[in-house]
Design a protein around this motif. Structure first.
Motif, PDB file in Angstrom:
ATOM      1  N   ASP A 232     -18.756 -30.479-157.343  1.00 27.98           N
ATOM      2  CA  ASP A 232     -17.615 -31.386-157.179  1.00 27.98           C
ATOM      3  C   ASP A 232     -17.935 -32.445-156.131  1.00 27.98           C
ATOM      4  OD1 ASP A 232     -16.126 -30.058-159.073  1.00 27.98           O
ATOM      5  OD2 ASP A 232     -15.097 -28.778-157.622  1.00 27.98           O
ATOM      6  N   ASP A 233     -18.581 -32.026-155.056  1.00 28.63           N
ATOM      7  CA  ASP A 233     -18.963 -32.986-154.018  1.00 28.63           C
ATOM      8  C   ASP A 233     -20.011 -33.962-154.546  1.00 28.63           C
ATOM      9  OD1 ASP A 233     -17.239 -31.817-152.230  1.00 28.63           O
ATOM     10  OD2 ASP A 233     -18.792 -30.612-151.223  1.00 28.63           O
TER      11      ASP A 233
ATOM     12  N   ILE B 291     -20.393 -34.979-157.650  1.00 27.09           N
ATOM     13  CA  ILE B 291     -19.733 -35.932-158.552  1.00 27.09           C
ATOM     14  C   ILE B 291     -18.941 -36.962-157.755  1.00 27.09           C
ATOM     15  CG2 ILE B 291     -17.972 -36.141-160.347  1.00 27.09           C
ATOM     16  CD1 ILE B 291     -18.906 -33.335-161.327  1.00 27.09           C
ATOM     17  N   LYS B 292     -18.226 -36.491-156.720  1.00 29.75           N
ATOM     18  CA  LYS B 292     -17.464 -37.405-155.872  1.00 29.75           C
ATOM     19  C   LYS B 292     -18.396 -38.396-155.181  1.00 29.75           C
ATOM     20  CE  LYS B 292     -14.342 -37.501-151.876  1.00 29.75           C
ATOM     21  NZ  LYS B 292     -13.668 -36.674-150.834  1.00 29.75           N
ATOM     22  N   LYS B 293     -19.496 -37.890-154.644  1.00 33.33           N
ATOM     23  CA  LYS B 293     -20.465 -38.744-153.961  1.00 33.33           C
ATOM     24  C   LYS B 293     -21.060 -39.766-154.918  1.00 33.33           C
ATOM     25  CE  LYS B 293     -24.930 -38.352-151.531  1.00 33.33           C
ATOM     26  NZ  LYS B 293     -25.998 -37.380-151.115  1.00 33.33           N
TER      27      LYS B 293
ATOM     28  N   ASN C   2     -19.745 -41.040-157.709  1.00 30.76           N
ATOM     29  CA  ASN C   2     -18.762 -42.069-158.053  1.00 30.76           C
ATOM     30  C   ASN C   2     -18.548 -43.046-156.910  1.00 30.76           C
ATOM     31  OD1 ASN C   2     -18.066 -41.378-160.751  1.00 30.76           O
ATOM     32  ND2 ASN C   2     -16.863 -39.642-160.002  1.00 30.76           N
ATOM     33  N   GLU C   3     -18.552 -42.539-155.677  1.00 29.33           N
ATOM     34  CA  GLU C   3     -18.383 -43.424-154.513  1.00 29.33           C
ATOM     35  C   GLU C   3     -19.562 -44.394-154.408  1.00 29.33           C
ATOM     36  OE1 GLU C   3     -17.967 -40.654-151.332  1.00 29.33           O
ATOM     37  OE2 GLU C   3     -15.785 -40.390-151.610  1.00 29.33           O
TER      38      GLU C   3
ATOM     39  N   ASP D 254     -26.529 -38.258-158.909  1.00 25.35           N
ATOM     40  CA  ASP D 254     -25.581 -37.254-158.407  1.00 25.35           C
ATOM     41  C   ASP D 254     -24.666 -36.771-159.525  1.00 25.35           C
ATOM     42  OD1 ASP D 254     -26.136 -37.298-155.409  1.00 25.35           O
ATOM     43  OD2 ASP D 254     -25.759 -39.410-155.789  1.00 25.35           O
TER      44      ASP D 254
END
Length: 587
Positions: A515-516, A518-520, A522-523, A535
């Motif tokens: 999850d981290d 994927i978040k990273k 996208n950012e 990522d």
């Protein structure tokens, strides 16, 4: 004149197509001249075009007004017509003229009597006279033989596995690639003072027939037989070929004599002292000269086609690309934005294997349309990775939509062309080599996502190449199919166990969350940093939904008779900075 900015390029053939991007990349404002609008197609953005009557000095003068320099790459039949262009250039105020010469021996006084040199020597003398009168400046570039032609019956005949060895085959020949020639032209125009009214000698490498044949033998199957003919009486053979040229005057006799003069060792075919430093051209090492180019996947697939199949393989590369390829491989250049250019290049081919990457993934429709127009029978799109047929994977990695769109386009064209899309999972040996799979071999640190227990499929580049060969050999079975293959069904945890075994060390483990990741990812992408795609891929691959396990959709390994290298050998090679097929080559 201290600088030039506005350049006219004459000729848009093989050489001109490599000079053009070099001039554009160097920041020049380039204008192409042609006889009709047909020459306008496929020009890079910002390049201007003008129609001219090459037989009219007034038309030429008008077209050349406001320009600073001319680079001529016209063909042999148009070389005499450069006199009128030079006269028009003088009237238009052009300061620098680079003639269509680019020969190996055209400025060697001892070779000036050969018939195929006379036209270029005449232009050289004309330029010398005009320069002596202060009317125009010139630069003549001698680049040796074009590297791309060495295997086309120049040093050897790669296609027919023949070699015509002159005088023992030890005479060195200077050679330069088309792309490097383009860069040398651009650099000469950026270094006006040092290149003024001079013959500039450059090369990337100097190679002999003997050396080149040895290299070629390393790139074919060991049992391949070569037909070797030795020419011992060099002088007599040169005289004979010159006589044939005087009698026949066709391109076959011209090429025959060019070959003899280059390889005889009697003339200045090898530039012992070069002007590379004036144009910023670096000489290649032997390994670089022999090296492959074009990414990581491309060389592996090409290696498999050359060494593990009997297909006649041709490489298609973008115009102006500086990529190099194995010795003897036929390379065609095309404008990837032009259907006509691609159609011409693909004519006579049965299969296209597309390996375009990044933003070009969405541009395969043009390539497909050109393949259909050229009569190609099978198209393999650039897939070779995650299971893009799974909507859950595409939801995490939206960039994969372009791959699906390409296959959907192929499905809509199945009445005109067939397709096969090969899905392999991440590249195992390459991924370990560069740290993509979460393993830092240099520091012995493993980053495990969700404790590293997720099963996923991964394949060595060598096996991916073999999968392409096998899919083509099983053309009927693989027609209009997704073909899923896997070298290893493994997990990060299992790879860590192997890593610690082959290195003999305990590794540091860092835990990470998908999850981290994927978040990273996208950012990063929102900031314009597209390394975030990696990522996202890891987030999809190593998550609890097992999206990376291709066995769940059915593997073709058994049907294609694919056998993977054992995992310990693969890990050992990767940690040594090598791909499995590179180990195979060296061993």
């Amino acid at each position: 004149m201290s600088t030039v900015e506005n350049i006219v390029l004459l000729g848009k053939g093989l050489l001109g197509s490599n000079v053009l991007p070099a001039l554009v990349d160097a920041g020049f404002k380039v204008t192409i001249l042609g006889r009709s609008e047909n020459s306008k197609h496929g020009l890079p953005a910002g390049v201007k075009f003008g129609i001219v009557d090459y037989n009219s000095i007034d038309s030429l003068e008008a077209a050349l007004r406001g320009q600073d320099a001319i680079v001529s790459t016209v063909g042999m039949e148009a070389i005499p017509g450069q006199k009128l262009i030079i006269d028009a250039a003088i009237k238009a105020g052009i300061k620098r003229f680079i003639p269509s010469d680019f020969g190996a021996l055209t400025t060697d006084p001892n070779a000036s009597h050969f018939p195929h040199h006379l036209g270029m020597i005449d232009i050289q003398k004309y330029l010398h006279a005009k320069a002596d009168a202060g009317l125009i400046e010139y630069t003549i570039l001698s680049i040796g033989a074009f590297t791309e032609f060495l295997g086309s019956d120049l040093l050897i005949d790669w296609q027919h596995k023949r070699a015509e060895i002159w005088g023992g085959g030890r005479a060195l020949v200077s050679t330069t690639s088309l792309a490097a020639t383009g860069k040398a032209v651009a650099s000469a125009l950026r270094n006006l003072k040092a290149t003024k009214n001079r013959n500039i000698f450059v090369h990337e490498y100097a190679v002999s027939q003997e050396q080149y044949l040895d290299m070629a033998r390393r790139h074919v199957k060991p049992e391949t037989k070569w037909s070797v003919v030795k020419i011992e009486d060099v002088e007599t053979e040169l005289e004979r070929r010159a006589g044939v040229l005087r009698e026949q005057g066709d391109m076959v006799s011209i090429f025959s004599l060019i070959k003899g003069t280059l390889l005889s060792g009697r003339y200045n075919s090898h530039y012992k002292h070069t002007d590379n430093s004036l144009v910023g051209l670096r000489e290649l090492s032997e390994a670089e000269f022999e090296a492959k180019g074009g990414g990581n996947l491309g060389p592996a697939i090409l290696h498999a086609l050359l060494h593990h199949s009997y297909f006649n393989t041709t490489v298609l590369s973008r115009e102006g690309s500086s990529s190099t390829f194995p010795l003897g491989v036929k390379v065609l250049r095309a404008n990837y934005n032009s259907i006509d250019s691609l159609k011409t290049a693909l004519r006579g081919q049965d299969v296209v294997v597309s390996l375009v990457a990044g933003s070009a993934l969405g541009d395969q429709k043009t390539l497909i349309d050109a393949a259909i127009a050229a009569g190609v029978k099978r198209f393999l799109p650039s897939e070779f990775g995650s299971n893009t047929t799974d909507a859950r994977t595409r939801a995490i990695v939206p960039m994969y939509e372009s791959k699906v769109e390409t296959v959907n386009y192929l499905k809509s064209k199945e009445s005109e062309i067939s397709w096969t899309s090969i899905v392999t999972g991440p590249f195992f040996d390459w991924g370990l080599k560069v740290g993509f799979l979460g393993f830092d071999a240099a520091n012995k640190v493993a980053t495990l996502y969700e404790n590293g227990t997720a099963k996923f499929s991964s394949t060595n580049l060598q096996t991916i190449g073999l999968a392409v060969v096998k899919a083509l050999e099983s053309a009927e079975a693989t027609e209009n199919q997704y073909v899923f293959v896997s070298g290893f069904q493994t997990s990060q945890k299992q790879i860590l166990e192997v890593a610690e075994k082959v290195t003999g060390s305990k590794w540091t483990v860092r835990n990470a969350s998908v999850d981290d990741a994927i978040k990273k990812g996208n950012e990063k992408i929102l900031r314009g940093d597209f390394s975030g795609i990696e990522d996202l891929i890891l987030g999809a691959k190593f998550g609890p939904k097992q999206l990376g396990d291709l066995s769940l959709v059915g593997l073709w390994n058994e049907e294609l008779n694919l056998v993977e290298t054992d995992i310990e050998t693969s890990v050992t090679a990767a940690f040594a900075g090598r791909l499995v097929y590179e180990v195979t080559i060296s061993d």
